[in-house]
Design a protein around this motif. Sequence first.
Motif, PDB file in Angstrom:
ATOM      1  N   TYR A  13       0.805  -1.496  -0.025  1.00 53.08           N
ATOM      2  CA  TYR A  13       0.198  -0.164   0.351  1.00 53.08           C
ATOM      3  C   TYR A  13       0.923   1.111   0.297  1.00 53.08           C
ATOM      4  O   TYR A  13       0.989   1.857   1.035  1.00 53.08           O
ATOM      5  CB  TYR A  13      -0.370   0.079   1.063  1.00 53.08           C
ATOM      6  CG  TYR A  13      -2.263   0.766   1.299  1.00 53.08           C
ATOM      7  CD1 TYR A  13      -2.964  -0.076   0.385  1.00 53.08           C
ATOM      8  CD2 TYR A  13      -2.258   2.474   1.502  1.00 53.08           C
ATOM      9  CE1 TYR A  13      -4.077   1.280   0.437  1.00 53.08           C
ATOM     10  CE2 TYR A  13      -3.498   3.263   1.523  1.00 53.08           C
ATOM     11  CZ  TYR A  13      -4.748   2.196   1.158  1.00 53.08           C
ATOM     12  OH  TYR A  13      -5.727   3.461   0.681  1.00 53.08           O
TER      13      TYR A  13
ATOM     14  N   ASP B 170       2.816   5.053  -2.308  1.00 49.77           N
ATOM     15  CA  ASP B 170       3.118   5.991  -2.975  1.00 49.77           C
ATOM     16  C   ASP B 170       4.454   6.904  -3.101  1.00 49.77           C
ATOM     17  O   ASP B 170       4.229   6.929  -3.863  1.00 49.77           O
ATOM     18  CB  ASP B 170       2.061   7.267  -2.182  1.00 49.77           C
ATOM     19  CG  ASP B 170       2.741   7.690  -1.115  1.00 49.77           C
ATOM     20  OD1 ASP B 170       4.214   7.274  -1.069  1.00 49.77           O
ATOM     21  OD2 ASP B 170       2.631   8.798  -0.361  1.00 49.77           O
TER      22      ASP B 170
ATOM     23  N   HIS C 265      -3.246   8.109  -3.992  1.00 45.87           N
ATOM     24  CA  HIS C 265      -3.461   8.441  -3.243  1.00 45.87           C
ATOM     25  C   HIS C 265      -4.719   9.399  -2.862  1.00 45.87           C
ATOM     26  O   HIS C 265      -4.339  10.030  -1.967  1.00 45.87           O
ATOM     27  CB  HIS C 265      -2.994   8.252  -1.357  1.00 45.87           C
ATOM     28  CG  HIS C 265      -1.913   7.191  -1.344  1.00 45.87           C
ATOM     29  ND1 HIS C 265      -1.462   6.383  -0.014  1.00 45.87           N
ATOM     30  CD2 HIS C 265      -1.508   5.982  -2.562  1.00 45.87           C
ATOM     31  CE1 HIS C 265      -1.281   5.084  -0.298  1.00 45.87           C
ATOM     32  NE2 HIS C 265      -1.232   5.049  -1.341  1.00 45.87           N
TER      33      HIS C 265
ATOM     34  N   HIS D 129      -8.062   0.943  -6.120  1.00 45.63           N
ATOM     35  CA  HIS D 129      -8.234   1.390  -5.166  1.00 45.63           C
ATOM     36  C   HIS D 129      -9.100   2.520  -4.714  1.00 45.63           C
ATOM     37  O   HIS D 129      -9.411   3.130  -5.829  1.00 45.63           O
ATOM     38  CB  HIS D 129      -6.493   1.910  -4.730  1.00 45.63           C
ATOM     39  CG  HIS D 129      -5.459   1.038  -4.335  1.00 45.63           C
ATOM     40  ND1 HIS D 129      -5.036   0.812  -2.823  1.00 45.63           N
ATOM     41  CD2 HIS D 129      -4.801   0.492  -4.723  1.00 45.63           C
ATOM     42  CE1 HIS D 129      -4.321  -0.063  -3.214  1.00 45.63           C
ATOM     43  NE2 HIS D 129      -3.407  -0.260  -4.088  1.00 45.63           N
TER      44      HIS D 129
ATOM     45  N   SER E  36     -11.121   4.592  -1.297  1.00 41.21           N
ATOM     46  CA  SER E  36     -11.238   5.145  -0.292  1.00 41.21           C
ATOM     47  C   SER E  36     -12.311   5.986   0.400  1.00 41.21           C
ATOM     48  O   SER E  36     -13.366   5.883  -0.957  1.00 41.21           O
ATOM     49  CB  SER E  36     -10.496   6.063   0.209  1.00 41.21           C
ATOM     50  OG  SER E  36     -10.635   6.906  -0.494  1.00 41.21           O
TER      51      SER E  36
ATOM     52  N   ILE F 248      -9.468  -2.922  -3.145  1.00 38.66           N
ATOM     53  CA  ILE F 248      -8.384  -2.668  -2.341  1.00 38.66           C
ATOM     54  C   ILE F 248      -8.903  -1.102  -1.402  1.00 38.66           C
ATOM     55  O   ILE F 248      -9.273  -0.494  -2.405  1.00 38.66           O
ATOM     56  CB  ILE F 248      -7.084  -2.125  -2.074  1.00 38.66           C
ATOM     57  CG1 ILE F 248      -6.179  -3.834  -2.329  1.00 38.66           C
ATOM     58  CG2 ILE F 248      -6.382  -1.860  -0.780  1.00 38.66           C
ATOM     59  CD1 ILE F 248      -4.921  -3.457  -2.578  1.00 38.66           C
TER      60      ILE F 248
ATOM     61  N   ALA G 243      -9.691   1.423   1.326  1.00 38.03           N
ATOM     62  CA  ALA G 243      -8.090   1.795   2.600  1.00 38.03           C
ATOM     63  C   ALA G 243     -10.089   3.034   3.551  1.00 38.03           C
ATOM     64  O   ALA G 243     -11.052   3.583   3.109  1.00 38.03           O
ATOM     65  CB  ALA G 243      -7.911   3.436   2.335  1.00 38.03           C
TER      66      ALA G 243
ATOM     67  N   ARG H   2      -8.265  -2.305   3.760  1.00 42.60           N
ATOM     68  CA  ARG H   2      -6.208  -1.395   3.985  1.00 42.60           C
ATOM     69  C   ARG H   2      -7.259  -0.963   4.991  1.00 42.60           C
ATOM     70  O   ARG H   2      -8.148   0.053   5.571  1.00 42.60           O
ATOM     71  CB  ARG H   2      -6.540  -0.393   3.382  1.00 42.60           C
ATOM     72  CG  ARG H   2      -4.935   0.018   3.879  1.00 42.60           C
ATOM     73  CD  ARG H   2      -4.950   1.154   4.948  1.00 42.60           C
ATOM     74  NE  ARG H   2      -4.118   1.777   5.169  1.00 42.60           N
ATOM     75  CZ  ARG H   2      -3.179   2.046   6.320  1.00 42.60           C
ATOM     76  NH1 ARG H   2      -4.221   2.594   7.578  1.00 42.60           N
ATOM     77  NH2 ARG H   2      -1.891   3.171   6.514  1.00 42.60           N
TER      78      ARG H   2
ATOM     79  N   ILE I 196      -5.514  -5.501   4.973  1.00 38.46           N
ATOM     80  CA  ILE I 196      -3.807  -4.661   5.155  1.00 38.46           C
ATOM     81  C   ILE I 196      -3.705  -3.756   6.507  1.00 38.46           C
ATOM     82  O   ILE I 196      -4.564  -3.371   6.848  1.00 38.46           O
ATOM     83  CB  ILE I 196      -3.343  -3.911   4.400  1.00 38.46           C
ATOM     84  CG1 ILE I 196      -4.301  -4.582   3.057  1.00 38.46           C
ATOM     85  CG2 ILE I 196      -2.515  -3.078   3.985  1.00 38.46           C
ATOM     86  CD1 ILE I 196      -3.773  -3.580   1.531  1.00 38.46           C
TER      87      ILE I 196
ATOM     88  N   THR J 288       1.555  -2.818   6.038  1.00 35.96           N
ATOM     89  CA  THR J 288       2.118  -2.191   5.779  1.00 35.96           C
ATOM     90  C   THR J 288       2.786  -0.941   5.983  1.00 35.96           C
ATOM     91  O   THR J 288       2.635  -1.041   7.560  1.00 35.96           O
ATOM     92  CB  THR J 288       0.887  -1.099   4.628  1.00 35.96           C
ATOM     93  OG1 THR J 288       1.094  -0.262   3.581  1.00 35.96           O
ATOM     94  CG2 THR J 288      -0.596  -1.016   6.127  1.00 35.96           C
TER      95      THR J 288
ATOM     96  N   ASP K 123       2.742   1.859   5.049  1.00 32.92           N
ATOM     97  CA  ASP K 123       1.847   3.420   5.290  1.00 32.92           C
ATOM     98  C   ASP K 123       1.753   3.579   6.605  1.00 32.92           C
ATOM     99  O   ASP K 123       0.582   2.791   7.140  1.00 32.92           O
ATOM    100  CB  ASP K 123       1.163   3.240   3.997  1.00 32.92           C
ATOM    101  CG  ASP K 123      -0.122   4.391   4.244  1.00 32.92           C
ATOM    102  OD1 ASP K 123       0.781   4.631   3.322  1.00 32.92           O
ATOM    103  OD2 ASP K 123      -1.088   3.879   4.459  1.00 32.92           O
TER     104      ASP K 123
END
Length: 997
Positions: free
Chosen positions: A97, A99, A166, A196, A198, A253, A255, A279, A299, A347, A349
């Motif tokens: 995960y 960037d 992101h 991805h 979110s 995925i 977040a 995530r 994650i 991760t 992150d």
Amino acid sequence: MTHCIRPLLLLAFLLSGFALSAQTTYPYNGVYDEPTGFYAFTGATVHVSPERTVENATLTIRNGKVESVTAGGTVPRGAVAVDLTGKHVYPSFIEVYGDYGMPEIEGGGRRSRRDGPQMESNTEGAYAWNQAMRPETDAARLFTIDEKKAKALREAGFGTVSTHHHDGISRGSAAVVTLAEDSDNEVLLKRNAAHHLSFDKGSSGQDYPNSRMGTIALLRQTYLDADWYGKKSREETNLSLEAWQNLQSLPQIFAVDSWQDALRADKVGDEFGKQYIIRGSGDEYQRLEPLKASGATFILPLDFPETYDVSDPFAADLVSLAQLRHWERAPGNVAAVDSAGIPFVLTADGLEKPTDLHEAMRKAIKAGAAPDRVLAALTTGPAQLLGISDRVGTLEKGKLANFIVTDKDPFTEKATIYQNWVQGRAFELKDLDNLDLADAYDITVGADRFVGEVSGEPGSRKMKISPAGDTTSTEVNFSESGGVLTLRFRPGKEGGFYRINATPQGEGYTGSGRGPDGRLVTFSATPRPASDGTREDDKKKKEESEEDRKPYASRLTYPNIAYGLPGHPTTRKVLFRNATVWTNEEDGILQETDVLIENGKISRVGKSLSAAGAEIIDATGMHLTSGIIDEHSHIALLDVNEGTQSSTAEVRMADVVDAVDENIYRQLAGGVTTSQLLHGSANPIGGQSAIFKLRWGATPEEMMFQGADPFIKFALGENVKQSNWGDANRIRYPQTRMGVEQIFENYFSRAAEYGRAKQAGEDVRRDLELEALLEILNDERFITAHSYQQGEINMLMELAERHDFRVNTFTHILEGYKVADKMAEHGAAGSTFSDWWAYKFEVNEAIPYNGALMHEQGVLTGFNSDDAEMARRLNQEAAKAVLFGGVSEEEAWKFVTLNPAKMLHIDDRVGSIKAGKDADLVLWNDHPMSIYARAERTYIDGKEYFNRTENESRREAMLQERNALIQASLDDKNKGGKTQTPRGNSRRLLHCNSENH
């Protein structure tokens, strides 16, 4: 301790041959000389995979790939031998995960009110109408090698990164790249590795959505639009929807910010047949069962909270029990998730810097995570998740030669990473030939004896030396290279220097040099034992091991905040004896009466009841009522308004129910058992409401009142126009009260046309907004309308009648007394405040007799809270109908129980005490409308959610727990742990006009 001198790796490149398999399509300027990179690493412990370790192994690589790993193997002919005796080799980690290599995110994000609204997307081109939806973003096209960030990631042990931009709700596709520094073409392993998503709109300055419920609605509508777009011959081109469709076959995925968000995302995924990879947020340990049931792989982040600095006793009061609990338990999240059988990867992150990963993963292991599972979560797990396990993740034949060389096990000890090989190319992080020094030595130089103490990491070590028996120490200038230790020091402030060269001998060193007088002296250094006969580091490990066995000071409750329950309540069989029972039925108020509840229902009501196995509660002198029902509430919500458009009928309050709101428990203590959670009043057509039972400790979904009719919030008056927000905001229609009527007229006309087209079988794009409004026209969804003035109340009733439906409830309705006769004729109920008036211009003519006058005219009347604090004393609010207007006590009590149940169409289940109804009951110590009355016990579905006696004992237990956690915090700070300044996390109480942040 084993020491040896190793060849310079530069020789490996000079001695290599050519590699035809490494050819690229790029031309080469000059003489072509591509080395094969044929190496044999001998003597190391090679961790081929989390399940397979080879001692004294020979690892061979060629052309950037692994050829073999054998125990004690010979060096193949032509290979460059690299002696790694005593070292460990692991597959390089995979960041799932990241960037890395992505451009900086540009844009201001949410706009302030003074900037005015941005109603439409400012993205140029044939893309989505909402600029927070960016499925067309292709990380492979955006990626460029960033040498500085690559170096930082390699130092943490990473060799491969799945990277994406992101930014936004749909963030487009990820690309998998290695951390080599060749060309972008060579390091890019996989394009379109994952899609991805979110809940964060990112840099978008567009107003919609400005709430979590708006984001969820936008996601749902995008799924529907993309499906519709892909199935028909189109009159438009939408590159975003095309990209969205192309991403659906990839791993998805998502977040999230909390365990509740994980359940929200999973609910969206289930609706559209998507199994999201989540995530996570690091608080998964708080709700393992429903998260496991989601079927998601998680994650997990390792950015654990720093210790709260609670040295100041008053500053410490700012830190909540929930914050202290999470500080202690966050490192145990990985172990908890694994023990629950939830698949996971890890991760970096969220960490301040990638190298913080090592300390964090050791914390996780110390808190119970298995080292082999942590290794898998950084190697094989991410590789499988991203579909690249044929190339990375283990050191099996044919896979990329991505591996790290360490001096010890980095998962349980503070290890040094000497090298990180990526695609067969070495990146040297520390000198491989640095000596493995002990923490302290007994040193003899000629006839003199000294004690040497070593600190720091390989490559940056420091040494101090002091005469034996003396505490005065001086710095030693020393270096370590090629297996040779060179020292220079002066024992005191005066005199000359010793100059020494030494090489390893057993556990220590021997050598010779020159003393201060220039004469030859001998040198020896022996590791210094600890006082108990063990090495200092062994002693330290022993102490840490003993500390590992300490139990948690905190408790895990549901929810995991103050006054959370130790477990989920169970349905009980209870017999209340000799109570004053307020039935709200024809029987009225019964004196000295028994009530039996079992299987979550009211079983019997009568005199001298008996029931085998029932818990007997002596209710003599006490009052038993049905639970209070709040028709208009905003507790337990993340957001209250999606006020960015005139109509947001597509949003659902059920999507943003917050099960960890302490106001749920507070209101249980005030006798409330059911609430309708309403959208705010920022627009004429708001969102769909949620009717929920205050099942403290349950998940949001478990709190929903199953089988209840659906409702929606409309609003009239000043709030919806936004015309007093300043000149910059005179954009969103409507700006006048007459414009509000036109909004209703337009949307209902559109909804009716939408319904006719669907009924005729036309190929209609499914529209979540119009579907909700069509349900109103079909008497399948019902309106609760925020209202004040009589003219607007009349307007909405007349408009409803033109469209052949009825307004179910006018809430607030402080001028209801003026139009009560028309409301009764229309069939509208009135849910009002008991005695609010004159708090803004449009309620200047409100009177406290409003409720009594509406009731007198035959309007179904109730009192609501619209306020978290007022809801705790709705029993006293009901009494005001007796004071202002002379309503009988029995009828006034119905204002907060049976009448709201009727408004919400749930009176067949709750609102009165009758056999067969839900056992939602409150036992009061006094007349329920008395200012002295306290709810002693509150039941929902026959489960006890509040018990005042237990509440008092729980308070003392929490004080002890809090003190234990504060002491643990102080202890951690005293040991050198990083700290953070105490900050409170008090909840913002929401009302109709609350703006989202």
